[in-house]
Design a protein around this motif. Structure first.
Motif, PDB file in Angstrom:
ATOM      1  N   GLN A  59       0.829  -1.210   0.000  1.00 10.43           N
ATOM      2  CA  GLN A  59       0.000   0.000   0.000  1.00 10.43           C
ATOM      3  C   GLN A  59       0.860   1.255   0.000  1.00 10.43           C
ATOM      4  O   GLN A  59       0.618   2.196  -0.771  1.00 10.43           O
ATOM      5  CB  GLN A  59      -0.919   0.008   1.217  1.00 10.43           C
ATOM      6  N   ARG A  60       1.905   1.292   0.843  1.00 14.19           N
ATOM      7  CA  ARG A  60       2.760   2.486   0.891  1.00 14.19           C
ATOM      8  C   ARG A  60       3.578   2.628  -0.401  1.00 14.19           C
ATOM      9  O   ARG A  60       3.841   3.743  -0.851  1.00 14.19           O
ATOM     10  CB  ARG A  60       3.668   2.414   2.116  1.00 14.19           C
ATOM     11  N   ALA A  61       3.965   1.504  -1.008  1.00 10.15           N
ATOM     12  CA  ALA A  61       4.673   1.566  -2.286  1.00 10.15           C
ATOM     13  C   ALA A  61       3.762   2.145  -3.364  1.00 10.15           C
ATOM     14  O   ALA A  61       4.199   2.963  -4.194  1.00 10.15           O
ATOM     15  CB  ALA A  61       5.159   0.179  -2.686  1.00 10.15           C
ATOM     16  N   HIS A  81       6.362  -5.100  -6.843  1.00 13.64           N
ATOM     17  CA  HIS A  81       5.953  -5.751  -5.588  1.00 13.64           C
ATOM     18  C   HIS A  81       5.332  -7.094  -5.931  1.00 13.64           C
ATOM     19  O   HIS A  81       5.366  -7.536  -7.091  1.00 13.64           O
ATOM     20  CB  HIS A  81       4.996  -4.862  -4.777  1.00 13.64           C
ATOM     21  N   SER A  82       4.759  -7.759  -4.953  1.00 11.03           N
ATOM     22  CA  SER A  82       4.320  -9.147  -5.131  1.00 11.03           C
ATOM     23  C   SER A  82       2.926  -9.280  -5.748  1.00 11.03           C
ATOM     24  O   SER A  82       2.553 -10.383  -6.147  1.00 11.03           O
ATOM     25  CB  SER A  82       4.338  -9.863  -3.775  1.00 11.03           C
ATOM     26  N   ILE A 125      10.620   2.043  -7.527  1.00  8.26           N
ATOM     27  CA  ILE A 125       9.851   1.965  -6.280  1.00  8.26           C
ATOM     28  C   ILE A 125       9.344   0.544  -6.102  1.00  8.26           C
ATOM     29  O   ILE A 125       8.831  -0.075  -7.043  1.00  8.26           O
ATOM     30  CB  ILE A 125       8.656   2.940  -6.312  1.00  8.26           C
ATOM     31  N   GLY A 126       9.487   0.003  -4.895  1.00  6.62           N
ATOM     32  CA  GLY A 126       8.996  -1.345  -4.647  1.00  6.62           C
ATOM     33  C   GLY A 126       8.965  -1.670  -3.169  1.00  6.62           C
ATOM     34  O   GLY A 126       9.023  -0.785  -2.308  1.00  6.62           O
ATOM     35  N   THR A 127       8.882  -2.957  -2.904  1.00 12.95           N
ATOM     36  CA  THR A 127       8.800  -3.440  -1.519  1.00 12.95           C
ATOM     37  C   THR A 127       9.990  -4.365  -1.243  1.00 12.95           C
ATOM     38  O   THR A 127      11.024  -4.275  -1.897  1.00 12.95           O
ATOM     39  CB  THR A 127       7.482  -4.198  -1.301  1.00 12.95           C
TER      40      THR A 127
END
Length: 845
Positions: free
Chosen positions: A538-540, A566-567, A598-600
């Motif tokens: 969510q923050r990503a 992200h996943s 940008i990612g996690t």
């Protein structure tokens, strides 16, 4: 009813063609594969280590004879009728495994005559131990001994007595060495578990009609053909590697392409064959992967291992590492094996990708066709660990340590390989316990393992190597980089002459998406390559949207538009995104204007990417150092003005960390203030210690300070002192945290497979729910046919987060469609938006 005496006992049948394979022939196929495996030095060594003594030729023959009887339950008419023409059988059907137990029950009054009179010999071979439960577990899990019923061998026209007698005659003819004087088979539980794994593997190999053509009429001469076919098949599929040797005089340069090894690499390269468990601690980017490959090559050349399984924490890391391993194999083999990519849902061997066909075969994109025995291990997830070389997630290896289907097959197959676990620090208490059980079983079979980490604390290291946790002062004083050998009291220093790096640390009390995006875009406008790692999807997504509002063109570009990593993307788009990140930040990335990736957590481990600036959320110290490993990773790369020195911006909550002990936010803290602690990064005292180290040391000298930084934020003494200094709420939270860790250990103890104990009567009733990692796993859905996704590529497979899948069981239909709001994934009656941000809940949810 027709006379069923015309139907001999079959072991395999092909309903499409009507062809059958005689039971004695199939039994011979499996026994021949089993014996061919034990004829190889490494497999024999593992078997003898498990047995605790040398295996004589008579022992091995007896094991082969026992394997020959693995399907004895198939002589039951209630099983045989499954292959008879319709209308010839009016009774019920029976599993051949359950029937095997019933056959054993039937021996009580006919022990001297059953099976052509060989039963007394079998009893003498087996001794007092329970071999039958393992024999009948060859399909992957225990089969409970059923309650006595009406005699299963009833007055039927089918002559099961004659079939049973034939099995005994063949057993005598094909395993003559088994008969005669000799001690019973080894009595250790460990050996029986290993036997069960090799049997399951042999049954899988020996059940392939392509390698073992069907012959319906029993033939006493078949045994010679079975042995020839078994030997050939094991060579074809890579379970016999004696014909493929490492090139002579192979050295570090031959393997890696680098001129000379670092001190840590040289230390690993010099390890003797007697060192079976080693831990390599070295900074991120120091070449631990090459060290592991050198260790494998040395062990392989010495004949100590036949293969390697390289385990990493994430699918993205496995996919990137896979290519590097393939390249290394090509440098040191005349005829290199193709490394298997051990990621469920993907079928990859070497550079080739496969597509599953409706008949369960696989068609390969390099025009190899569907008959590709050399890629046998790549074509099914259960067989990954049987590959000569495989690169995959650590979860695949951990399945060998759990009470789940085919744990024995996985464990036996892994036994011949060097097990490498990279980023071993990334495991929580539950995962570490499962991995310890895995390592114990692997090492007790004579296997080899190498654990690697940039940031392994003394407590975790003691758990893996055994022994007590050293006092804080002693832990901080330990050398770094270092190599630890199980059984040696002190580490082997491995510090080289490298310059290291001085990272300027900046803690910022604002972790909004806007703050992260503002800083990232401002740096990119100055020409910097910026890596932004957020703790949650969510923050990503918030950061991505804010960055796009500022300057879409500076955000990572995929298929003509911005993207993040992200996943929550389809499996197919994850591959595309991985390649895009490598293109933007990898070693071969072209020098151009700045960009923002940008990612996690999917970006933090095992990826060979290099950023000029790192912006990250606060996270545990070991994770933070891992993320910093992506910063100024490659020496000599030109940096834009103002970014010549590595700089890391750590975002954290405006109102401090104490509130995280009562509520979770952005992946930090506990969801419940009074009940059991649960969350992503729940060690709030450890997070506070990490933040303190940033304040106390504005510049981190990497790797010189690594040991001190990690121990300051992970060692029990350090965290106890921090909590005591901050007051009762903090000490109470640490007590709850200790309880949560003990609970994780208890959960792991309930699901691991103890190979020093008898085989359980059954696996847990909720076996399907047993996981390699704590936390609910969401269901996976496949579209009926691939459709075009947001990046213009066909997509088909999606995994829903568990918290979005309440009430779903994975059987719902999934469809993808275009609506006014964009692309929508419908799962049952639940819609999810799917676009360049990945999966998102629709507003009406």
């Amino acid at each position: 009813m027709a006379d069923m005496r015309e139907f001999g006992a079959w072991g395999k049948t092909d309903k499409a063609s009507g062809m059958t394979h005689a039971l004695c022939h199939h039994s011979a196929d499996v026994a021949a594969v089993f014996l061919a495996l034990l004829s190889q030095p490494v497999w024999r060594w593992r078997a003898e280590t498990a047995a605790g003594r040398t295996l004589t030729d008579r022992d091995v023959a007896r094991l082969g004879a026992l394997v020959f009887l693995h399907d004895i339950g198939k002589i039951s008419p209630a099983f045989q009728a499954k292959g008879w023409p319709a209308g010839l059988w009016r009774g019920g059907y029976q599993s051949h495994l359950e029937a095997g137990w019933h056959w054993c029950d039937s021996l009580e009054e006919r022990e001297d005559t059953a099976l052509d009179g060989v039963v007394p010999d079998l009893v003498a071979w087996l001794g007092e131990e329970d071999w039958l439960s393992m024999l009948f577990a060859h399909h992957g899990r225990p089969v409970q001994q059923p309650n006595p019923t009406e005699p299963w061998l009833s007055e039927e026209p089918y002559d099961w007595h004659a079939e049973e007698s034939r099995m005994g005659v063949m057993l005598r003819a094909w395993f003559p060495e088994a008969f005669g004087a000799g001690a019973p088979l080894p009595a250790t539980q460990r050996f029986r578990h290993f036997f069960g794994g090799v049997l399951a593997l042999a049954d899988w190999v020996g059940s392939d009609q392509r390698a073992f053509p069907f012959e319906a009429q029993p033939d006493v001469g078949y045994w010679v053909r079975a042995q020839t076919r078994a030997a050939r098949r094991l060579r074809e599929i890579g379970l016999d590697v004696r014909g493929r040797g490492i090139l002579a005089l192979m050295g570090f340069t031959d393997l890696t392409g680098y001129d000379a090894p670092s001190a840590a690499q040289a230390e690993i390269g010099a390890l003797p064959v007697t060192a079976r468990l080693a831990v390599l601690e070295a900074e991120t980017g120091s070449g631990k992967t090459e060290a592991a490959l050198w260790r494998y090559a040395n062990l392989r050349a010495a004949g100590a291992v036949d293969g390697m399984y390289f385990a990493v924490p994430t699918r993205a890391a496995a996919a990137q590492l896979h290519g590097r391993v393939n390249a290394a194999l090509a440098r040191v083999y005349d005829d290199p094996p193709e490394a298997v990519l051990a990621i469920p849902g993907q079928v990859v061997a070497g550079a080739a990708r496969g597509q599953r066909l409706p008949d369960w075969s696989v068609r390969w994109d390099d025009d190899a066709g569907t008959d590709t025995p050399n890629r046998w291990a790549a074509e099914h997830a259960t067989r990954y660990l049987a590959a000569e070389v495989a690169v995959g997630t650590v979860d695949q290896a951990m399945l060998a340590a759990l009470m789940v289907k085919h744990a024995h097959l996985r464990g036996a197959a892994l036994a011949r390989s060097l097990l490498v676990i990279d980023e071993v620090h990334a495991s929580d208490c539950y995962m570490r316990q499962v991995q310890r059980v895995l390592l114990k079983a692997h090492l007790e079979l004579g296997g080899y393992a190498l654990l690697m980490s940039a940031t392994l604390g003394a407590q975790a290291r003691a758990e893996f190597l055994g022994g007590d946790v050293p006092p804080l002062a002693e832990a901080v004083a330990a050398p770094y980089p270092a190599v630890w050998i199980q059984g040696e009291a002190c580490a082997r220093p491995a510090a080289g002459q490298g310059s290291g790096k001085r990272v300027h640390m900046d803690a910022v009390a604002d972790w909004s998406g806007e703050e992260a995006a503002d800083r990232a875009i401002a740096a990119a406008r100055q020409g910097a390559r910026v890596l932004v790692i957020r703790n949650t999807v969510q923050r990503a997504q918030e950061t991505f949207e804010a960055a796009c509002r500022l300057d879409t063109g500076l955000v990572l570009q995929v298929a003509g538009g911005p993207a993040l990593h992200h996943s929550r993307f389809s499996a197919e788009d994850r591959v595309l995104l991985d390649k895009a990140v490598e293109g933007a930040l990898g070693k071969r990335a072209s020098r151009g204007r700045g960009c923002v990736v940008i990612g996690t957590q999917t970006l933090e481990q095992s990826l060979d990417i290099d950023a000029d600036l790192l912006i990250t959320d606060l996270c545990p110290m070991d994770v933070l150092l891992q993320r910093i490993g992506r910063l100024h990773r490659h020496e000599g790369r030109a940096r834009p003005a103002g970014f010549e020195a590595p700089r890391c911006v750590v975002l954290h909550p405006v109102d401090g960390l104490a509130p995280l002990m009562t509520r979770a936010e952005n992946g930090l803290g506990s969801f419940d203030k009074s009940g059991p602690i649960s969350g992503v990064y729940v060690d709030v005292p450890g997070l506070a210690a990490t933040l303190e180290q940033i304040g106390a040391h504005p510049v981190w000298e990497i790797p010189r300070m690594n040991r001190g930084l990690v121990e300051a934020a992970t060692h029990p003494e350090a965290l106890a002192a921090l909590a005591e200094a901050r007051g009762q709420a903090w000490t109470d939270y640490r007590t709850r945290l200790t309880g949560a860790n003990l609970a994780q250990l208890g959960m792991a103890a309930n699901v691991v497979l103890d190979r020093d104990a008898p085989l359980p009567r059954q696996y847990p009733s909720d076996e399907q729910a047993i996981q390699t990692r704590l936390g609910e796993a969401g269901p996976v859905y496949d579209l009926e046919a691939p459709l075009t996704g947001p990046f213009g590529r066909p997509v088909q497979r999606f995994a829903l987060p568990a918290q979005w899948a309440r009430g779903l069981d994975g059987t719902e239909t999934a469809t993808l469609e275009q609506q006014d709001t964009g692309t929508v994934l419908n799962v049952g009656d639940r819609p999810f938006h799917y676009g360049r941000c990945g999966l998102q809940k629709m507003e009406n949810q």
